[in-house]
Motif scaffolding. Structure first.
Motif, PDB file in Angstrom:
ATOM      1  N   UNK A   1       0.897  68.691   7.968  1.00 51.05           N
ATOM      2  CA  UNK A   1       1.766  69.011   6.828  1.00 51.05           C
ATOM      3  C   UNK A   1       2.387  67.757   6.217  1.00 51.05           C
ATOM      4  N   UNK A   2       2.242  66.609   6.894  1.00 49.35           N
ATOM      5  CA  UNK A   2       2.880  65.393   6.388  1.00 49.35           C
ATOM      6  C   UNK A   2       2.376  64.167   7.146  1.00 49.35           C
ATOM      7  N   UNK A   3       2.682  62.999   6.580  1.00 47.12           N
ATOM      8  CA  UNK A   3       2.566  61.736   7.297  1.00 47.12           C
ATOM      9  C   UNK A   3       3.980  61.318   7.656  1.00 47.12           C
ATOM     10  N   UNK A   4       4.209  61.000   8.930  1.00 43.62           N
ATOM     11  CA  UNK A   4       5.529  60.531   9.337  1.00 43.62           C
ATOM     12  C   UNK A   4       5.406  59.121   9.897  1.00 43.62           C
ATOM     13  N   UNK A   5       6.503  58.378   9.768  1.00 43.48           N
ATOM     14  CA  UNK A   5       6.567  57.031  10.337  1.00 43.48           C
ATOM     15  C   UNK A   5       7.656  57.004  11.394  1.00 43.48           C
ATOM     16  N   UNK A   6       7.285  56.504  12.573  1.00 43.32           N
ATOM     17  CA  UNK A   6       8.231  56.369  13.658  1.00 43.32           C
ATOM     18  C   UNK A   6       7.965  55.036  14.351  1.00 43.32           C
ATOM     19  N   UNK A   7       9.015  54.225  14.480  1.00 44.11           N
ATOM     20  CA  UNK A   7       8.865  52.862  15.016  1.00 44.11           C
ATOM     21  C   UNK A   7       7.821  52.084  14.224  1.00 44.11           C
ATOM     22  N   UNK A   8       7.859  52.300  12.904  1.00 41.75           N
ATOM     23  CA  UNK A   8       6.988  51.598  11.950  1.00 41.75           C
ATOM     24  C   UNK A   8       5.511  51.955  12.101  1.00 41.75           C
ATOM     25  N   UNK A   9       5.209  53.002  12.839  1.00 38.89           N
ATOM     26  CA  UNK A   9       3.826  53.438  13.019  1.00 38.89           C
ATOM     27  C   UNK A   9       3.613  54.792  12.347  1.00 38.89           C
ATOM     28  N   UNK A  10       2.463  54.950  11.648  1.00 40.40           N
ATOM     29  CA  UNK A  10       2.219  56.210  10.938  1.00 40.40           C
ATOM     30  C   UNK A  10       1.490  57.244  11.799  1.00 40.40           C
ATOM     31  N   UNK A  11       1.829  58.507  11.560  1.00 36.18           N
ATOM     32  CA  UNK A  11       1.180  59.625  12.263  1.00 36.18           C
ATOM     33  C   UNK A  11       0.972  60.768  11.284  1.00 36.18           C
ATOM     34  N   UNK A  12      -0.106  61.505  11.482  1.00 33.29           N
ATOM     35  CA  UNK A  12      -0.209  62.829  10.887  1.00 33.29           C
ATOM     36  C   UNK A  12       0.532  63.793  11.794  1.00 33.29           C
TER      37      UNK A  12
END
Length: 552
Positions: A43-54
Motif C-alpha cells: 500500500x506504500x513505500x516507507x522509509x525507516x533508518x534511511x532505508x526504503x521498504x514496500x
C-alpha cells in the motif's frame, strides 16, 4: 619425511585455495539479486533508518535496499536505480523491467517514457519499445487518459495513443505552457502578444504595426483530446484542471475588500473609505460547454463580491455570475469558496462558504453559523475585533472529499500553533441542520474492568512518543490531543490500493519527524427518537507514526 619446505608449499596452496574461495564468495555476494520473498498488496513505500521498504496493510515489509535509488512515486510500477541504470519493479517488489535505461519517467496506463543512449522512447509494462521519438522531440511526463505531454524547442504539445490500433498521433507543438490531461481537457498557455502601432508625424496612432512584443505573462485556454481549443482566444490569467465537470479560471481585476469592524455581514451598504482596493485575480467556475456556474442562493448577495466591484445591491439578481477572490476545485460535488476581509491590523481574512456543482449553498450555515470562529468571521459579533478565535487569516482548508455519502475535509491553523484536524458533515437532529464534526480517533482503547473502572490501552508507539516528546506525562489526554491535532497532514484521498472506498492520508505529530498512514472509516449513528441515522467518521492508523517518510 615431511620437510619444512613441503609444509610451506601445503600452507601456500591452502592459502591460495582459501583466497580463491573468499573471492568467489565475495563475487557471489556482490552479484546477489534482490530478495525473492515478495509481499502481496503493498500500500506504500516507507522509509525507516534511511532505508526504503514496500509495506502492506498487514505491516509485512519488503526491503528495497538492494537498489541504489527508489523513485518516490508509489504506483503499480515503481522506478528503481541500480548501478547507474533505471528499471521498474511492481508492487510485490518483483523486478519486471531490468535496469538498463539512463532515465525513466513514471509508468501510468502501462506505458512509460524512458531514455537509453540519449534516445527518448516509450515502453510498455513488459519493457517492449512501442514508440521512438523523432529528432528533437522529448517528453519528461507521464500518460494520462492515453495522452502524453511532449516538447520541442521550449514549446509543448501532446502525443495521443490509440489502444485499438496501437498507434500514436502527434499534435502541433505550439504552446508555451501545458499540463497533463484530466477529465478530457488539458490546460495550455501562450505568452500574450503586445502590438505596438506606429504613430504619424502628428503623434496619432496609425494602423501600421511597428513591433509585436511577447509579454512575460501567460494567457490560458483548454485543449481537448482531439487537439481542439475550447475557446477561440487565450483570455484567462489563471486556469486549473477540470474536475467533476468544472474548472476554475481567473482574471486580474480590482476588488474592494471591506475593513473588519466597519461592516456588518447583514448590512453590506458602506462608504468608499471603508474599503481597501486591491488588484488581484478573481475566479469563476466554467464548464466544457463554456458556461459558468451560477449561484442561486441568497448568501451570494450577503457574502460575495459580484463582477469584481463593490456594487453589492439588492438589484443584483442572485443568479448573476459571481467572481470569487478564493475558490477550490470540485474534487467532490461540493467545495469551498471564500470572500476576503481585513482585520484590525490589515491581515487578510477569509470567510469560507460551501457551494455545490448545482450552484446551491445548502451547507453554508454549517460553516458560517456553527463554526464561524474556525472557518469564518462574524463582523457583527461584539468580540469580533479583539477576540478572533482561531483567526481565519491563519487558517486554511483542504478540498472536500466524498466517501460513502460522507463529506470530509482537513483544516489547519498554519501559524502560531500549527495543527490540523479532519472534519466531516453530519446532520444534527437536535439542530435540524447540518454541522461539521471533528473525526473521532480510534487509537487509545478503553477497557471496562470487572469493578467498573476504565483502563486506557495505549499502543507501543504512543508510549514511546510520550517518553520522547511529552516528557512521560501521566495523562493520556496530552497524547490524545497530540494525535487529534497533528502538526502536519496531507490532503485526504481515496486509496485504490488499500481497499475499495477507503479514505486515507498521512500525518506527522508535533515535535516528531515520524509519519503514519491513517484510514477513515464511515459509519452511521442511529437515533431511536427520530427513527433515523446520521453519518459517522472514525480515524485509525493503518501504519503507526514511526516512519521517516511514507510514499503512498
Amino acid at each position: 619425511m615431511v620437510t619444512k619446505q613441503k609444509i610451506k608449499n601445503v600452507l601456500k596452496k591452502s592459502f591460495i585455495c582459501s583466497l580463491s574461495m573468499l573471492t568467489i564468495l565475495s563475487l557471489s555476494n556482490c552479484s546477489k539479486g534482490p530478495d525473492k520473498n515478495y509481499i502481496d498488496n503493498a500500500i506504500a513505500i516507507v522509509y525507516q533508518d534511511k532505508k526504503p521498504y514496500l509495506i502492506n496493510a498487514e505491516k509485512q515489509t519488503y526491503s528495497l535496499d538492494y537498489y541504489d535509488e527508489v523513485v518516490k512515486i508509489f504506483n503499480e510500477y515503481i522506478a528503481v536505480k541500480k548501478d547507474g541504470k533505471y528499471g521498474f519493479i511492481n508492487r510485490t517488489g518483483k523486478l519486471i523491467i531490468e535496469p538498463i535505461y539512463d532515465k525513466v519517467y513514471p509508468m501510468y496506463e502501462e506505458k512509460a517514457v524512458v531514455i537509453k543512449d540519449g534516445q527518448y522512447e516509450i515502453i510498455d509494462n513488459t519493457g517492449k519499445s512501442i514508440y521512438i521519438f523523432p529528432d528533437n522531440i522529448i517528453s519528461e511526463s507521464y500518460f494520462s487518459e492515453n495522452l502524453l505531454l511532449i516538447s520541442k524547442d521550449d514549446k509543448y504539445g501532446f502525443l495521443k495513443y490509440n489502444p485499438e490500433t496501437t498507434t500514436f498521433e502527434c499534435s502541433e507543438i505550439i504552446y508555451d505552457y501545458a499540463k497533463s490531461f484530466k477529465n478530457g481537457y488539458a490546460v495550455v498557455g501562450i505568452y500574450a502578444k503586445e502590438i505596438i502601432y506606429k504613430k504619424d508625424d502628428e503623434g496619432n496612432i496609425t494602423e501600421e504595426i511597428e513591433e509585436i512584443k511577447l509579454s512575460e505573462s501567460l494567457k490560458y485556454n483548454y485543449v481537448n483530446n482531439n487537439f481542439e481549443l475550447l475557446f477561440d482566444e487565450f483570455t484567462f490569467d489563471y486556469a486549473d484542471d477540470f474536475s467533476n465537470g468544472y474548472a476554475i479560471v481567473g482574471n486580474y481585476d480590482d476588488i474592494f475588500i471591506p475593513t473588519v469592524g466597519q461592516i456588518n455581514a447583514h448590512n453590506p451598504g458602506v462608504n468608499d473609505d471603508e474599503f481597501i482596493k486591491e488588484n488581484t485575480i478573481v475566479y469563476k467556475y466554467i464548464t466544457a460547454e463554456k458556461t459558468s456556474l451560477h449561484f442561486d442562493h441568497e448568501y451570494v448577495f450577503k457574502y460575495f463580491i459580484n463582477n469584481g466591484t463593490k456594487e453589492i445591491t439588492e438589484e443584483k439578481h442572485y443568479t448573476d455570475e459571481v467572481y470569487l477572490p478564493f475558490a477550490k476545485s470540485f474534487t467532490s460535488d461540493i467545495t469551498f469558496v471564500a470572500k476576503y476581509r481585513y482585520s484590525k491590523i490589515q491581515t487578510p481574512l477569509k470567510e469560507y462558504m460551501l457551494v455545490s456543482t448545482s450552484g446551491k449553498m445548502d451547507y453554508t450555515l454549517a460553516i458560517y453559523d456553527k463554526t464561524k470562529y474556525k472557518f469564518g468571521y462574524d463582523a457583527g459579533h461584539k468580540n469580533a475585533i479583539n477576540n478572533q478565535c482561531q483567526s481565519p487569516s491563519l487558517f486554511t482548508v483542504g478540498n472536500v472529499v466524498k466517501i460513502n455519502d460522507t463529506y470530509a475535509f482537513i483544516a489547519g491553523q498554519t501559524l502560531n500553533s500549527p495543527c490540523w484536524k479532519v472534519y466531516y458533515l453530519q446532520y444534527s437532529f437536535y439542530e435540524d441542520d447540518y454541522i461539521f464534526k471533528e473525526v473521532t480517533w480510534d487509537v487509545i482503547k478503553e477497557v471496562v474492568n470487572e469493578d467498573g473502572t476504565v483502563t486506557e490501552i495505549v499502543p507501543e508507539w504512543g508510549l514511546k512518543y510520550k517518553a520522547d516528546y511529552l516528557k512521560n506525562t501521566s495523562s493520556n489526554g496530552t497524547l490524545k490531543t497530540a494525535i487529534e491535532n497533528p502538526y502536519e497532514m496531507t490532503e485526504l484521498s481515496i486509496s485504490k490500493y488499500y481497499s475499495s472506498d477507503c479514505l486515507i492520508n498521512t500525518i506527522r505529530m508535533n515535535k516528531s519527524n515520524k509519519y503514519g498512514l491513517v484510514r477513515y472509516d464511515t459509519g452511521t449513528i442511529y437515533y431511536e427518537k427520530y427513527d433515523d441515522s446520521t453519518n459517522l467518521l472514525t480515524a485509525s492508523f493503518v501504519l503507526d507514526p514511526i516512519y521517516d517518510k511514507i510514499i503512498y
